[in-house]
Design a protein around this motif. Structure first.
Motif, PDB file in Angstrom:
ATOM      1  N   SER A  86       0.434  -1.543  -0.246  1.00 10.92           N
ATOM      2  CA  SER A  86       0.120   0.251   0.221  1.00 10.92           C
ATOM      3  C   SER A  86       0.523   1.191  -0.207  1.00 10.92           C
ATOM      4  O   SER A  86       0.510   2.313  -0.385  1.00 10.92           O
ATOM      5  CB  SER A  86      -0.645  -0.394   1.216  1.00 10.92           C
ATOM      6  OG  SER A  86      -0.634   0.456   2.262  1.00 10.92           O
ATOM      7  N   TYR A  87       1.945   1.535   0.834  1.00 13.08           N
ATOM      8  CA  TYR A  87       3.121   2.711   0.927  1.00 13.08           C
ATOM      9  C   TYR A  87       3.742   3.040  -0.267  1.00 13.08           C
ATOM     10  O   TYR A  87       3.338   3.946  -1.186  1.00 13.08           O
ATOM     11  CB  TYR A  87       4.247   2.646   2.082  1.00 13.08           C
ATOM     12  CG  TYR A  87       2.825   2.303   3.297  1.00 13.08           C
ATOM     13  CD1 TYR A  87       2.590   3.696   4.125  1.00 13.08           C
ATOM     14  CD2 TYR A  87       2.667   1.178   4.459  1.00 13.08           C
ATOM     15  CE1 TYR A  87       1.905   3.458   5.303  1.00 13.08           C
ATOM     16  CE2 TYR A  87       2.100   0.932   5.155  1.00 13.08           C
ATOM     17  CZ  TYR A  87       2.023   2.169   5.946  1.00 13.08           C
ATOM     18  OH  TYR A  87       1.615   2.105   6.728  1.00 13.08           O
ATOM     19  N   GLU A  90       0.534   3.608  -3.171  1.00 13.18           N
ATOM     20  CA  GLU A  90       0.048   5.232  -2.537  1.00 13.18           C
ATOM     21  C   GLU A  90       1.248   6.292  -3.256  1.00 13.18           C
ATOM     22  O   GLU A  90       0.877   7.506  -4.186  1.00 13.18           O
ATOM     23  CB  GLU A  90       0.173   5.470  -1.132  1.00 13.18           C
ATOM     24  CG  GLU A  90      -0.866   6.527  -0.823  1.00 13.18           C
ATOM     25  CD  GLU A  90      -1.230   6.651   0.504  1.00 13.18           C
ATOM     26  OE1 GLU A  90      -2.370   7.363   0.701  1.00 13.18           O
ATOM     27  OE2 GLU A  90      -0.257   6.433   1.577  1.00 13.18           O
ATOM     28  N   LEU A  96      -4.335   5.986  -2.757  1.00 14.21           N
ATOM     29  CA  LEU A  96      -4.114   4.457  -3.079  1.00 14.21           C
ATOM     30  C   LEU A  96      -5.174   3.669  -3.547  1.00 14.21           C
ATOM     31  O   LEU A  96      -6.198   3.949  -2.805  1.00 14.21           O
ATOM     32  CB  LEU A  96      -4.687   4.439  -1.313  1.00 14.21           C
ATOM     33  CG  LEU A  96      -4.553   3.135  -0.144  1.00 14.21           C
ATOM     34  CD1 LEU A  96      -3.152   2.367  -0.459  1.00 14.21           C
ATOM     35  CD2 LEU A  96      -4.717   2.559   1.030  1.00 14.21           C
ATOM     36  N   ASP A  99      -9.316   1.475  -0.162  1.00 18.19           N
ATOM     37  CA  ASP A  99      -9.891   1.871   1.015  1.00 18.19           C
ATOM     38  C   ASP A  99     -11.468   1.362   2.134  1.00 18.19           C
ATOM     39  O   ASP A  99     -11.417   0.874   1.808  1.00 18.19           O
ATOM     40  CB  ASP A  99     -10.875   3.092   0.750  1.00 18.19           C
ATOM     41  CG  ASP A  99     -10.877   4.300   2.095  1.00 18.19           C
ATOM     42  OD1 ASP A  99      -9.810   4.026   3.399  1.00 18.19           O
ATOM     43  OD2 ASP A  99     -11.410   5.303   2.175  1.00 18.19           O
ATOM     44  N   ARG A 110      -6.235   0.833   5.480  1.00 19.07           N
ATOM     45  CA  ARG A 110      -4.684   0.166   4.463  1.00 19.07           C
ATOM     46  C   ARG A 110      -5.597  -1.576   4.514  1.00 19.07           C
ATOM     47  O   ARG A 110      -5.013  -2.286   3.504  1.00 19.07           O
ATOM     48  CB  ARG A 110      -3.086  -0.282   4.586  1.00 19.07           C
ATOM     49  CG  ARG A 110      -3.258   1.705   4.217  1.00 19.07           C
ATOM     50  CD  ARG A 110      -1.704   1.787   4.685  1.00 19.07           C
ATOM     51  NE  ARG A 110      -1.703   3.492   5.088  1.00 19.07           N
ATOM     52  CZ  ARG A 110      -1.019   3.506   3.458  1.00 19.07           C
ATOM     53  NH1 ARG A 110      -0.844   3.500   2.738  1.00 19.07           N
ATOM     54  NH2 ARG A 110      -0.592   5.519   3.499  1.00 19.07           N
TER      55      ARG A 110
END
Length: 168
Positions: A86-87, A90, A96, A99, A110
């Motif tokens: 996810s990081y 994003e 992202l 959600d 996340r």
């Protein structure tokens, strides 16, 4: 040549997992929001995180694949994978792509407990049904399997490059 055919079966399996992931995401959107929402980051209906996650799970459960073990550990593995992915996603996309903030027991939207349980069930389906079907490709003639693997791999890589160029 046998090793190349094995890699091509993995390319097909990656594509199957990525496509099934896209179908799952779209089905979830339709069920929850009653609307189509393009859940993919590529032009093709493929979600690479499901392809990579699927191959990781297939490799993890080659020898030990009791149903309860696959469900529990895959729920944990896929949750960690989803959180870790996810990081950078994003950062790369500027948003992202999912959600879970409205879902119970979530972390920063996340990951969530419910999605983890769903992924445990999907992993069980992968290990017990999809992967054994894809392994049957090893018994098929080499030329069609190799051609399918090359086409799947080329289509995926071309889409990745085109998607990256369009976003720059």
């Amino acid at each position: 040549m046998k090793r190349f055919k094995l890699w091509m079966t993995y390319a097909v399996e990656f594509t199957v997992c990525a496509l099934c992931g896209w179908l799952y995401e779209e089905g979830l959107e339709l069920a929850v929001y009653h609307a189509y929402a393009d859940r993919g980051v590529l032009h093709l209906p493929l979600l690479p995180i499901y392809g990579f996650g699927g191959l990781l799970l297939v490799l993890l459960y080659r020898k030990r694949n009791a149903a309860w073990f696959v469900f529990v550990t895959a729920a944990l593995v896929t949750t960690v994978l989803e959180l870790a992915a996810s990081y950078p996603l994003e950062w790369a996309l500027g948003y992202l792509p999912w959600d879970y903030s409205a879902w119970i027991c979530n972390f920063e939207g996340r990951i969530s407990l419910l999605s983890s349980l769903i992924f445990g069930g999907l992993a069980l389906l992968l290990v017990k049904v999809v992967h054994p079907l894809c392994r049957k490709l090893e018994d098929a003639p080499s030329i069609p399997v190799n051609l399918a693997g090359i086409l799947c791999g080329a289509a995926f890589l071309t889409d990745c490059v085109l998607t990256w160029i369009v976003r720059i």
